[in-house]
Design an enzyme around this catalytic site. Structure first.
Site, PDB file in Angstrom:
ATOM      1  NE  ARG A 116      23.827  16.504   3.175  1.00  0.00           N
ATOM      2  CZ  ARG A 116      24.584  16.432   2.090  1.00  0.00           C
ATOM      3  NH1 ARG A 116      24.935  17.530   1.449  1.00  0.00           N
ATOM      4  NH2 ARG A 116      25.003  15.263   1.653  1.00  0.00           N
ATOM      5  CG  ASP A 123       3.825  -2.533  10.286  1.00  0.00           C
ATOM      6  OD1 ASP A 123       3.788  -2.914  11.478  1.00  0.00           O
ATOM      7  OD2 ASP A 123       2.995  -2.899   9.428  1.00  0.00           O
ATOM      8  CD  GLN A 176       6.126 -15.151   7.883  1.00  0.00           C
ATOM      9  OE1 GLN A 176       6.354 -13.940   7.848  1.00  0.00           O
ATOM     10  NE2 GLN A 176       4.913 -15.635   8.076  1.00  0.00           N
ATOM     11  NE  ARG A 230      -2.420  -1.841   3.179  1.00  0.00           N
ATOM     12  CZ  ARG A 230      -2.874  -2.056   4.414  1.00  0.00           C
ATOM     13  NH1 ARG A 230      -3.925  -1.393   4.841  1.00  0.00           N
ATOM     14  NH2 ARG A 230      -2.267  -2.899   5.216  1.00  0.00           N
TER      15      ARG A 230
HETATM   16  C1  UD1 Z   1      -2.611  -7.513  13.112  1.00  0.00           C
HETATM   17  C2  UD1 Z   1      -3.509  -8.247  14.115  1.00  0.00           C
HETATM   18  C3  UD1 Z   1      -4.677  -7.354  14.487  1.00  0.00           C
HETATM   19  C4  UD1 Z   1      -4.165  -6.047  15.048  1.00  0.00           C
HETATM   20  C5  UD1 Z   1      -3.210  -5.390  14.072  1.00  0.00           C
HETATM   21  C6  UD1 Z   1      -2.553  -4.205  14.742  1.00  0.00           C
HETATM   22  C7  UD1 Z   1      -3.321 -10.607  13.513  1.00  0.00           C
HETATM   23  C8  UD1 Z   1      -3.984 -11.750  12.863  1.00  0.00           C
HETATM   24  N1  UD1 Z   1      -3.994  -9.462  13.506  1.00  0.00           N
HETATM   25  O1  UD1 Z   1      -3.395  -7.337  11.937  1.00  0.00           O
HETATM   26  O2  UD1 Z   1      -5.484  -8.006  15.436  1.00  0.00           O
HETATM   27  O3  UD1 Z   1      -5.248  -5.203  15.323  1.00  0.00           O
HETATM   28  O4  UD1 Z   1      -2.176  -6.293  13.679  1.00  0.00           O
HETATM   29  O5  UD1 Z   1      -1.746  -3.520  13.818  1.00  0.00           O
HETATM   30  O6  UD1 Z   1      -2.229 -10.749  14.016  1.00  0.00           O
HETATM   31  N2  UD1 Z   1       3.841  -9.990   9.257  1.00  0.00           N
HETATM   32  C9  UD1 Z   1       4.828 -10.924   9.023  1.00  0.00           C
HETATM   33  N3  UD1 Z   1       4.487 -12.085   8.438  1.00  0.00           N
HETATM   34  C10 UD1 Z   1       3.225 -12.392   8.071  1.00  0.00           C
HETATM   35  C11 UD1 Z   1       2.217 -11.434   8.316  1.00  0.00           C
HETATM   36  C12 UD1 Z   1       2.563 -10.245   8.915  1.00  0.00           C
HETATM   37  O7  UD1 Z   1       5.979 -10.692   9.337  1.00  0.00           O
HETATM   38  O8  UD1 Z   1       3.003 -13.488   7.551  1.00  0.00           O
HETATM   39  C13 UD1 Z   1       4.209  -8.709   9.886  1.00  0.00           C
HETATM   40  C14 UD1 Z   1       3.917  -7.520   9.030  1.00  0.00           C
HETATM   41  O9  UD1 Z   1       5.051  -7.168   8.274  1.00  0.00           O
HETATM   42  C15 UD1 Z   1       3.599  -6.451  10.070  1.00  0.00           C
HETATM   43  C16 UD1 Z   1       2.979  -7.242  11.213  1.00  0.00           C
HETATM   44  O10 UD1 Z   1       3.408  -8.563  11.047  1.00  0.00           O
HETATM   45  O11 UD1 Z   1       4.773  -5.838  10.547  1.00  0.00           O
HETATM   46  C17 UD1 Z   1       1.459  -7.162  11.237  1.00  0.00           C
HETATM   47  O12 UD1 Z   1       0.953  -7.728  10.057  1.00  0.00           O
HETATM   48  P1  UD1 Z   1      -0.319  -7.151   9.351  1.00  0.00           P
HETATM   49  O13 UD1 Z   1      -0.579  -7.945   8.131  1.00  0.00           O
HETATM   50  O14 UD1 Z   1      -0.225  -5.686   9.197  1.00  0.00           O
HETATM   51  O15 UD1 Z   1      -1.445  -7.516  10.404  1.00  0.00           O
HETATM   52  P2  UD1 Z   1      -2.829  -6.855  10.489  1.00  0.00           P
HETATM   53  O16 UD1 Z   1      -3.717  -7.455   9.476  1.00  0.00           O
HETATM   54  O17 UD1 Z   1      -2.694  -5.395  10.517  1.00  0.00           O
HETATM   55 MG    MG Z   2      -1.216  -3.980   9.822  1.00  0.00          MG
END
Ligand code: UD1
Ligand code: MG
Length: 441
Positions: A310, A111, A81, A17
């Site tokens: 800088r 993030d 991963q 995004r």
């Molecule tokens: C997740 C939570 C949600 C919470 C939100 C807060 C879960 C299922 N959901 O959702 O409840 O409200 O965060 O921000 O956990 N990542 C990996 N590997 C993966 C998937 C994600 O490293 O396979 C990392 C992403 O890079 C990111 C973080 O985990 O840094 C969160 O992943 P993201 O996909 O943003 O989770 P959300 O759907 O936002």
């Molecule tokens: Mg997220």
């Protein structure tokens, strides 16, 4: 706290995004990348193990994170991963690296750069600082915008019973305004079996870490929750608009610290100061000034308006940098001044030297950078171009518009003028230089 701590930082997500080529977790925020900020917040808790879960653009992410965190972490571990299959899968992969670890496991997101050390410490304390020894503690919040976030489910007694991802929510569940921030502290021994039980039977077909948390509650175990005081802390950056918002919050924190230390930041709204800048008390920073990470500024200095300092720039006490002056990797001695329209790159400037308006240190020959050395009490005339490498001695002077050729050595007290600049023979010690002061420009 006696139990050892391991930190798992999730950073394998794609971040499509943002629509930019930089991996999301490396997006720059006040002088360092997003994931570096998240790790920096955890560093003071002194984890004995820290595992970063990567996948997309993993080589670049690993290289840059290692460089950015070298001072804070000597033990960063990285694990790929593979194709990301959800936050639960990411933690499973990290726990394989931590197979022999026993203690607290703190999960943070690469993030989410605004979380503070205090919040992470409280979250850990909530789990391992009590006799109850719950399997997990989790951070919740009531942000203004709940879109896309997991909702906290509680029973009639207000007890935590689970987390529902927005896509899996019913209409009533979607109306819940308490959300899962995504930060947890687990007991390693409870986490392993909970991860083993995860199933991907949800709207996204992913292994949700949130299901592991819910599994404890389903078994009747208490899962204590910590409500974050400032919802800004849990902002997750998914777009460049989120990044801009996070920058404002972080910038405010940095400026408040400088103000508390006696730095007179006249207009915080237009002053950009990266993290990792040291500024002494009684220094004035005037509007529209940008100061990059790693700069060191003494006391009673003046910087700006419209100045750009800088990396690697050092201003000793009382030095002044004025409008439309850029300095890179430059050391200004005590009381030295460059007040107008100047570029100083790779330069060392002695105490009380005056750099005239429009001076340029021409440090780059198209291939390499070269250094300029200017002594103390010198006077560089307006519009001088000093082609590096060159040296200008103590109390020496260049005339207005002088072009000091590459490799020149202007001796102490000498006066050089012209194009190319040549030593003026008429007077050995110009009478007006005998005061040895850095006169007003
Ligand atoms: C997740 C939570 C949600 C919470 C939100 C807060 C879960 C299922 N959901 O959702 O409840 O409200 O965060 O921000 O956990 N990542 C990996 N590997 C993966 C998937 C994600 O490293 O396979 C990392 C992403 O890079 C990111 C973080 O985990 O840094 C969160 O992943 P993201 O996909 O943003 O989770 P959300 O759907 O936002
Ligand atoms: Mg997220």
């Amino acid at each position: 706290m006696s139990r050892p701590l391991a930190v798992i930082c999730l950073a394998a997500g794609l971040g499509k995004r943002t629509k930019v080529s930089v991996p999301k977790v490396l997006l720059p925020l006040c002088g360092r990348g997003l994931a570096a900020w998240a790790l920096a917040a955890a560093a003071p808790l002194k984890p004995v193990r820290t595992v970063v879960v990567l996948h997309h653009q993993k080589d670049q992410v690993q290289r840059e994170l290692q460089a950015a965190m070298a001072a804070e972490f000597t033990h960063l571990q990285f694990v790929d991963q593979g194709a990301p299959k959800g936050t639960g899968h990411a933690v499973q992969v990290a726990m394989q690296e931590l197979s022999d670890f026993v203690g607290d496991v703190l999960v943070i997101y690469g993030d989410c750069p605004l979380v503070t050390t205090g919040t992470l410490r409280d979250l850990r304390e909530l789990r391992s600082g009590t006799a109850a020894n719950p399997p997990c503690s989790l951070l919740t919040a009531y942000p203004e915008e709940t879109k896309g976030l997991g909702r906290i489910l509680r029973n009639d007694d207000g007890r935590f019973v689970g987390i529902r991802e927005e896509r899996d929510c019913s209409a009533e569940e979607r109306a819940i305004d308490e959300i899962n921030a995504g930060f947890y502290c687990f007991d390693s021994q409870a986490l392993r079996p909970a991860l083993a039980g995860l199933r991907a039977d949800n709207a996204q077909g992913e292994y949700y870490l949130t299901d592991a948390v819910a599994s404890f509650a389903q078994r009747g175990l208490e899962v204590p929750t910590l409500e974050v005081e400032d919802a800004a802390e849990i902002l997750g950056v998914n777009s460049l608009a989120d990044l801009a918002l996070a920058r404002m919050v972080m910038q405010e924190r940095i400026l408040i610290e400088h103000l508390a230390n006696g730095v007179m930041v006249v207009d915080p709204g237009t002053t950009w100061i990266d993290h990792g800048v040291r500024i002494g008390a009684d220094t004035k920073v005037l509007p529209c000034t940008v100061i990059g990470t790693g700069c060191v500024i003494g006391s009673r200095c003046e910087v700006g308006p419209f100045a750009h300092l800088r990396a690697g720039t050092v201003l000793e006490d009382g030095a002044e940098i004025g409008n439309f002056v850029e300095a890179k990797k430059t050391r200004m001695g005590a009381g030295a001044k460059a007040k107008h329209l100047t570029y100083l790159g790779d330069a060392t400037i002695g105490a009380k030297t005056n750099i005239g308006a429009g001076t340029i240190t021409a440090n780059y020959d198209g291939v390499h950078k070269h250094e300029t050395k200017i002594g103390a009490g010198a006077f560089v005339g307006s519009g001088s171009v000093i082609v590096a490498p060159s040296e200008i001695g103590d109390h020496a002077m260049t005339g207005a518009g002088a072009i000091v050729k590459r490799g020149s050595v202007v001796g102490a007290n000498e006066v050089w003028v012209g194009v190319p600049a040549k030593k003026l023979k008429m007077r050995e010690t110009p009478a007006h230089r005998t005061d040895k002061g850095g006169g007003k420009a």
